[in-house]
Design an enzyme around this catalytic site. Structure first.
Site, PDB file in Angstrom:
ATOM      1  N   HIS A   1       0.828  -1.203   0.000  1.00  0.00           N
ATOM      2  CA  HIS A   1       0.000   0.000   0.000  1.00  0.00           C
ATOM      3  C   HIS A   1       0.865   1.257   0.000  1.00  0.00           C
ATOM      4  CE1 HIS A   1      -3.316  -2.711   1.149  1.00  0.00           C
ATOM      5  NE2 HIS A   1      -4.108  -1.761   0.691  1.00  0.00           N
TER       6      HIS A   1
ATOM      7  N   LYS B   1      -0.552   4.922   4.529  1.00  0.00           N
ATOM      8  CA  LYS B   1      -1.357   3.950   5.271  1.00  0.00           C
ATOM      9  C   LYS B   1      -0.683   3.651   6.603  1.00  0.00           C
ATOM     10  CE  LYS B   1      -3.917  -0.361   4.718  1.00  0.00           C
ATOM     11  NZ  LYS B   1      -5.185   0.320   5.059  1.00  0.00           N
TER      12      LYS B   1
END
Length: 251
Positions: free
Chosen positions: A136, A140
């Site tokens: 990600h 995040k």
């Protein structure tokens, strides 16, 4: 349908665009600087509130929405360990409605169905070891991702020889590597990578001496997540209780 948006970051703005394009009205937008709007007539008029915030704020947002009789669609993760039992009770016994999913992408829903089916098959082939990796964007905060945890729990439910998932390695944006991918035979390690602006990549791998079988979902943008959240709101308008993707998509 009248929709309220809770959390006006990148996802919130994309949800707004998609909801309007599908003919819905955005009656209230709540972010960190206007929390008082939870008490507004505009918010109370919403059929459904779509909530994408963070683990520390999500549960409180649910309570505020429920207090106004507003159903909630939420993609926030990390709250369930402390508040899951309470939310289930409110939905089952008090008539509240929460449509929750760690990932609202239609593609991930399909990928999840494939993941479950493959795990059932692999229950009969113990020579294959299973591992997972998720990648990600650098913004995040949680690792592993909520989607990866959901996928791991689906494997555990179907494969028979795994009892729990564990946090594996974390490759940080600066290139530093922490953790380990070594785990007990009854565990699944989830390795995490944080780089660039990657919307989300999830990979499940079954490896043996003879060969390797891999399935991957690679999101091109957040648009699929936002569309899925609006579809969930459309579903939640006419349904009640604690809902999730498997209720909306009967794979």
């Amino acid at each position: 349908m009248k929709i309220a948006i809770i959390g006006y970051g990148k996802m919130g703005k994309m949800i707004e665009q998609i909801a309007i394009s599908r003919g819905h009205d955005i009656v209230s937008i709540i972010d960190t600087d206007n929390q008082q709007d939870f008490d507004s007539e505009a918010f109370a008029s919403a059929d459904v509130a779509i909530e994408f915030t963070n683990p520390t704020a999500a549960y409180g947002n649910y309570l505020k929405a429920f207090a106004k009789g507003v159903k909630v669609v939420s993609g926030s993760t990390g709250w369930m360990k402390d508040h899951g039992d309470d939310v289930r009770r409110m939905c089952q016994d008090e008539g509240k409605t929460l449509f929750w999913a760690s990932n609202f992408s239609v593609g991930v829903a399909i990928f999840s169905a494939v993941n479950r089916y493959l795990a059932k098959i692999m229950a009969g082939f113990p020579q294959y070891s299973v591992s997972m990796e998720e990648t990600h964007h650098v913004h995040k905060l949680d690792a592993p991702s909520g989607t990866a945890i959901t996928l791991a729990e689906e494997i555990i439910d179907n494969i028979g020889r795994k009892d729990k998932w564990v946090k594996g390695t974390l490759l940080a944006p600066d290139g530093s590597l922490t953790g380990t991918d070594q785990c007990a035979d009854d565990e699944i390690a989830i390795n995490s990578i944080r780089r660039g602006e990657v919307p989300g990549i999830h990979t499940v791998k079954y490896d043996s001496e003879a060969d390797c079988i891999t399935i991957t979902h690679d999101a091109h943008s957040r648009k699929g997540f936002a569309l899925g959240a609006v579809l969930a709101a459309e579903y939640a308008k006419n349904h009640s209780g604690l809902l999730t993707i498997s209720d909306m998509f009967k794979f």
